[in-house]
Design a protein around this motif. Sequence first.
Motif, PDB file in Angstrom:
ATOM      1  N   LEU A   1     -21.690 -26.426   0.156  1.00 55.01           N
ATOM      2  CA  LEU A   1     -20.990 -25.667  -0.874  1.00 55.01           C
ATOM      3  C   LEU A   1     -21.224 -26.343  -2.221  1.00 55.01           C
ATOM      4  N   HIS A   2     -21.927 -25.639  -3.093  1.00 53.02           N
ATOM      5  CA  HIS A   2     -22.282 -26.207  -4.394  1.00 53.02           C
ATOM      6  C   HIS A   2     -21.060 -26.302  -5.311  1.00 53.02           C
TER       7      HIS A   2
ATOM      8  N   TYR B   1     -24.091 -24.144 -15.534  1.00 51.09           N
ATOM      9  CA  TYR B   1     -25.306 -24.938 -15.394  1.00 51.09           C
ATOM     10  C   TYR B   1     -26.396 -24.192 -14.639  1.00 51.09           C
ATOM     11  N   GLY B   2     -26.009 -23.381 -13.667  1.00 56.90           N
ATOM     12  CA  GLY B   2     -26.992 -22.636 -12.895  1.00 56.90           C
ATOM     13  C   GLY B   2     -27.681 -21.562 -13.709  1.00 56.90           C
TER      14      GLY B   2
ATOM     15  N   SER C   1     -25.168 -23.635  -8.546  1.00 54.41           N
ATOM     16  CA  SER C   1     -25.794 -22.589  -7.732  1.00 54.41           C
ATOM     17  C   SER C   1     -26.508 -23.224  -6.549  1.00 54.41           C
ATOM     18  N   PRO C   2     -26.995 -22.402  -5.611  1.00 51.42           N
ATOM     19  CA  PRO C   2     -27.767 -22.937  -4.476  1.00 51.42           C
ATOM     20  C   PRO C   2     -29.077 -23.575  -4.919  1.00 51.42           C
TER      21      PRO C   2
ATOM     22  N   LEU D   1     -21.844 -19.245  -4.209  1.00 48.63           N
ATOM     23  CA  LEU D   1     -20.410 -19.068  -4.420  1.00 48.63           C
ATOM     24  C   LEU D   1     -20.088 -18.311  -5.706  1.00 48.63           C
ATOM     25  N   ASN D   2     -21.117 -18.048  -6.511  1.00 45.38           N
ATOM     26  CA  ASN D   2     -20.888 -17.234  -7.714  1.00 45.38           C
ATOM     27  C   ASN D   2     -20.703 -15.757  -7.359  1.00 45.38           C
ATOM     28  N   GLN D   3     -21.319 -15.344  -6.259  1.00 42.10           N
ATOM     29  CA  GLN D   3     -21.255 -13.959  -5.767  1.00 42.10           C
ATOM     30  C   GLN D   3     -21.616 -12.941  -6.838  1.00 42.10           C
TER      31      GLN D   3
END
Length: 220
Positions: free
Chosen positions: A18-19, A138-139, A24-25, A49-51
Amino acid sequence: MPTAATVPYKPANRCIYLHGFASSPRSRKAVYLKDRFAKTGIKLEIPDLNQGDFTHLTLTRQITQTAALFNNFNIPITLIGSSFGGLTSAWLAEKYTQVQKLILLAPAFGFPSSWFHKFPQAELKQWQESGYKDIYHYGKDKLLPLHYEFLRDGNQYDTNKLKRSLPTIIIHGKNDDVVPIEVSHQYISSHSTAKLIALDSDHGLNDVQEIIWQEIQDFC
């Protein structure tokens, strides 16, 4: 939902990463660990997890999203969580006995009180009244609006209510100025099965990735 009965640990467990918040991944740690796991023949699952909706992110949403992956009650799960993902992992372990091992990287145990102290009262009030505040993601490498519900929802989760003890390692940077290492010291003081590994690093832990991987291998 898994029953309260303890799920026997089996070697063929699932590993889920889980980031962190506003990550992000595709973060450096996520990509690094996924590659290392793959070289051992193990798939490291990394949900986004941003979905597609960072604006309405909450701790509850992350817990619900990840729990939906627990579709086979017979397979134990090892959770690896970074920062806010680490906090999410701890709450998942509290609620689901299918989670049998935790690897927490600079877990955000001080949330949300740390956020209430992070901003001036006037800024918090404006955020609450307007509903949104721009946060650097950041992602995505840009500012994105985050709803105030992120703080309101998090306020219902009291870290002191994390009571379950299970095999846990916490890796935390001594120079972390985002999530002070003291919160991890406090956690292990009430969890006898948790071990804290303090490293000369900052919150990102990106300069100690090889050490993290070695600790994960030794633990698992």
